[in-house]
Design a protein around this motif. Structure first.
Motif, PDB file in Angstrom:
ATOM      1  N   ALA A 223     -54.009  46.390 -10.973  1.00 49.64           N
ATOM      2  CA  ALA A 223     -55.448  46.177 -11.145  1.00 49.64           C
ATOM      3  C   ALA A 223     -55.930  44.865 -10.545  1.00 49.64           C
ATOM      4  N   THR A 224     -55.036  44.034 -10.044  1.00 47.20           N
ATOM      5  CA  THR A 224     -55.427  42.727  -9.525  1.00 47.20           C
ATOM      6  C   THR A 224     -55.996  42.821  -8.112  1.00 47.20           C
ATOM      7  N   ALA A 225     -56.768  41.798  -7.745  1.00 46.81           N
ATOM      8  CA  ALA A 225     -57.328  41.730  -6.392  1.00 46.81           C
ATOM      9  C   ALA A 225     -56.220  41.615  -5.352  1.00 46.81           C
ATOM     10  N   GLU A 226     -55.153  40.905  -5.698  1.00 43.24           N
ATOM     11  CA  GLU A 226     -54.051  40.738  -4.761  1.00 43.24           C
ATOM     12  C   GLU A 226     -53.391  42.082  -4.447  1.00 43.24           C
ATOM     13  N   ALA A 227     -53.185  42.912  -5.463  1.00 44.96           N
ATOM     14  CA  ALA A 227     -52.591  44.220  -5.240  1.00 44.96           C
ATOM     15  C   ALA A 227     -53.529  45.133  -4.446  1.00 44.96           C
ATOM     16  N   ARG A 228     -54.817  45.050  -4.724  1.00 45.81           N
ATOM     17  CA  ARG A 228     -55.776  45.856  -3.959  1.00 45.81           C
ATOM     18  C   ARG A 228     -55.727  45.483  -2.480  1.00 45.81           C
ATOM     19  N   GLU A 229     -55.620  44.195  -2.194  1.00 50.57           N
ATOM     20  CA  GLU A 229     -55.496  43.744  -0.811  1.00 50.57           C
ATOM     21  C   GLU A 229     -54.179  44.244  -0.206  1.00 50.57           C
ATOM     22  N   GLY A 230     -53.094  44.160  -0.983  1.00 50.86           N
ATOM     23  CA  GLY A 230     -51.798  44.617  -0.484  1.00 50.86           C
ATOM     24  C   GLY A 230     -51.784  46.100  -0.165  1.00 50.86           C
ATOM     25  N   MET A 231     -52.367  46.904  -1.044  1.00 51.23           N
ATOM     26  CA  MET A 231     -52.407  48.355  -0.806  1.00 51.23           C
ATOM     27  C   MET A 231     -53.311  48.699   0.375  1.00 51.23           C
ATOM     28  N   ALA A 232     -54.431  47.979   0.495  1.00 51.97           N
ATOM     29  CA  ALA A 232     -55.325  48.212   1.632  1.00 51.97           C
ATOM     30  C   ALA A 232     -54.619  47.863   2.937  1.00 51.97           C
ATOM     31  N   ALA A 233     -53.892  46.760   2.953  1.00 52.71           N
ATOM     32  CA  ALA A 233     -53.163  46.353   4.151  1.00 52.71           C
ATOM     33  C   ALA A 233     -52.099  47.386   4.520  1.00 52.71           C
ATOM     34  N   PHE A 234     -51.419  47.917   3.495  1.00 50.35           N
ATOM     35  CA  PHE A 234     -50.405  48.940   3.747  1.00 50.35           C
ATOM     36  C   PHE A 234     -51.027  50.185   4.372  1.00 50.35           C
ATOM     37  N   ILE A 235     -52.118  50.660   3.790  1.00 51.38           N
ATOM     38  CA  ILE A 235     -52.773  51.867   4.292  1.00 51.38           C
ATOM     39  C   ILE A 235     -53.328  51.640   5.700  1.00 51.38           C
ATOM     40  N   GLU A 236     -53.849  50.433   5.938  1.00 50.01           N
ATOM     41  CA  GLU A 236     -54.444  50.110   7.243  1.00 50.01           C
ATOM     42  C   GLU A 236     -53.414  49.616   8.257  1.00 50.01           C
ATOM     43  N   LYS A 237     -52.150  49.526   7.836  1.00 47.72           N
ATOM     44  CA  LYS A 237     -51.043  49.115   8.702  1.00 47.72           C
ATOM     45  C   LYS A 237     -51.297  47.753   9.339  1.00 47.72           C
ATOM     46  N   ARG A 238     -51.629  46.789   8.493  1.00 47.31           N
ATOM     47  CA  ARG A 238     -51.849  45.415   8.937  1.00 47.31           C
ATOM     48  C   ARG A 238     -51.167  44.473   7.962  1.00 47.31           C
ATOM     49  N   ASP A 239     -51.061  43.206   8.341  1.00 47.42           N
ATOM     50  CA  ASP A 239     -50.531  42.206   7.434  1.00 47.42           C
ATOM     51  C   ASP A 239     -51.517  41.927   6.317  1.00 47.42           C
ATOM     52  N   ALA A 240     -50.998  41.701   5.124  1.00 47.98           N
ATOM     53  CA  ALA A 240     -51.853  41.310   4.004  1.00 47.98           C
ATOM     54  C   ALA A 240     -52.354  39.884   4.226  1.00 47.98           C
ATOM     55  N   ALA A 241     -53.416  39.531   3.507  1.00 46.49           N
ATOM     56  CA  ALA A 241     -54.060  38.245   3.707  1.00 46.49           C
ATOM     57  C   ALA A 241     -53.133  37.066   3.465  1.00 46.49           C
ATOM     58  N   TRP A 242     -52.106  37.240   2.622  1.00 46.15           N
ATOM     59  CA  TRP A 242     -51.253  36.098   2.281  1.00 46.15           C
ATOM     60  C   TRP A 242     -50.108  35.878   3.281  1.00 46.15           C
TER      61      TRP A 242
END
Length: 244
Positions: A223-242
């Protein structure tokens, strides 16, 4: 169309995850069908052992991020495998990721092809391998688990064998399974069930003690913002913000 195919031969029932287009990701439906198949095997006196197999090049890619199962349902599936009265043997010829490793940890025996590979990818999407730790940590070498949990690196079958994640690796998994399944056919139903109880008592205690806490911890992480970013990065096939 079912996501789990069932076949029976001489006392061995094979449950084959058959969603190759989704890399056999653990959707709510796939988890339900596996649970139903295992339940039928438990009730069938002609079944001496269960083989958990797959189609395609991936045994299981982990949770289906678009159609995930209820975490309590997935925990129940892993516990069902651990407590099943029949030995459950995983047949792996390909990739295994995240929640798929929880299935391997729950199985009694894992035979993997020499070109199979594995990865705990949770750390890279902002979460942790929480609920799958219940069947895995009692079986794996602690130092190996620490490296894999923290790095998310991909590792091969030879290392998985050394780490205690799998039982055997072979160039031809089906050939390797022949003597193993023949040996299980010779076991008495009572002997197999009682031997499993001895082997898995510690793992079942882990479920009883930690399941609720780990389900809640997993849910809070997702439910965290960090996990939402991680899942979005995975689906979009890009590096996560961190990523640096």
């Amino acid at each position: 169309m079912t996501l789990v195919a069932t076949a029976h031969e001489r006392g061995i029932t094979t449950l084959t995850m058959d969603a190759p287009a989704k890399r056999n990701a653990l959707s709510a439906r796939l988890v339900d069908e596996l649970a139903d198949g295992l339940d039928a095997c438990a009730k069938n006196p002609s079944v001496r052992a269960v083989v958990l197999s797959h189609t395609g090049t991936t045994f299981c890619a982990g949770a289906d991020l678009k159609e995930p199962p209820n975490p309590y349902t997935f925990v129940a599936l892993m516990r069902q495998i651990v407590a099943h009265p029949k030995p459950v043997v995983a047949r792996v010829t390909g990739h295994v990721r995240a929640g798929g490793l929880g299935l391997l940890g729950a199985c009694d025996i894992v035979v993997a092809s020499s070109d199979s590979d594995f990865a705990f990818t949770e750390v890279r999407i902002g979460v942790a391998p929480a609920v799958i730790s219940m069947p895995l940590l009692p079986r794996m070498a602690p130092r190996a688990a620490a490296r894999h949990y923290l790095t998310g690196e991909t590792f091969g079958a030879a290392e998985a064998l050394t780490d205690g994640l799998i039982t055997e690796t072979a160039d031809d998994v089906d050939t390797a399974l022949v003597p193993l399944l023949d040996a299980l056919r010779r076991g008495s139903p009572q002997g197999l069930a009682e031997s499993k109880k001895l082997l898995n008592a510690r793992v079942l205690e882990t479920f009883e003690q930690y399941a609720e806490d780990l389900v809640q911890r997993s849910a809070s992480l997702f439910a965290t913002a960090e996990a939402r970013e991680g899942m979005a990065a995975f689906i979009e096939k890009r590096d996560a913000a961190w990523v640096r």
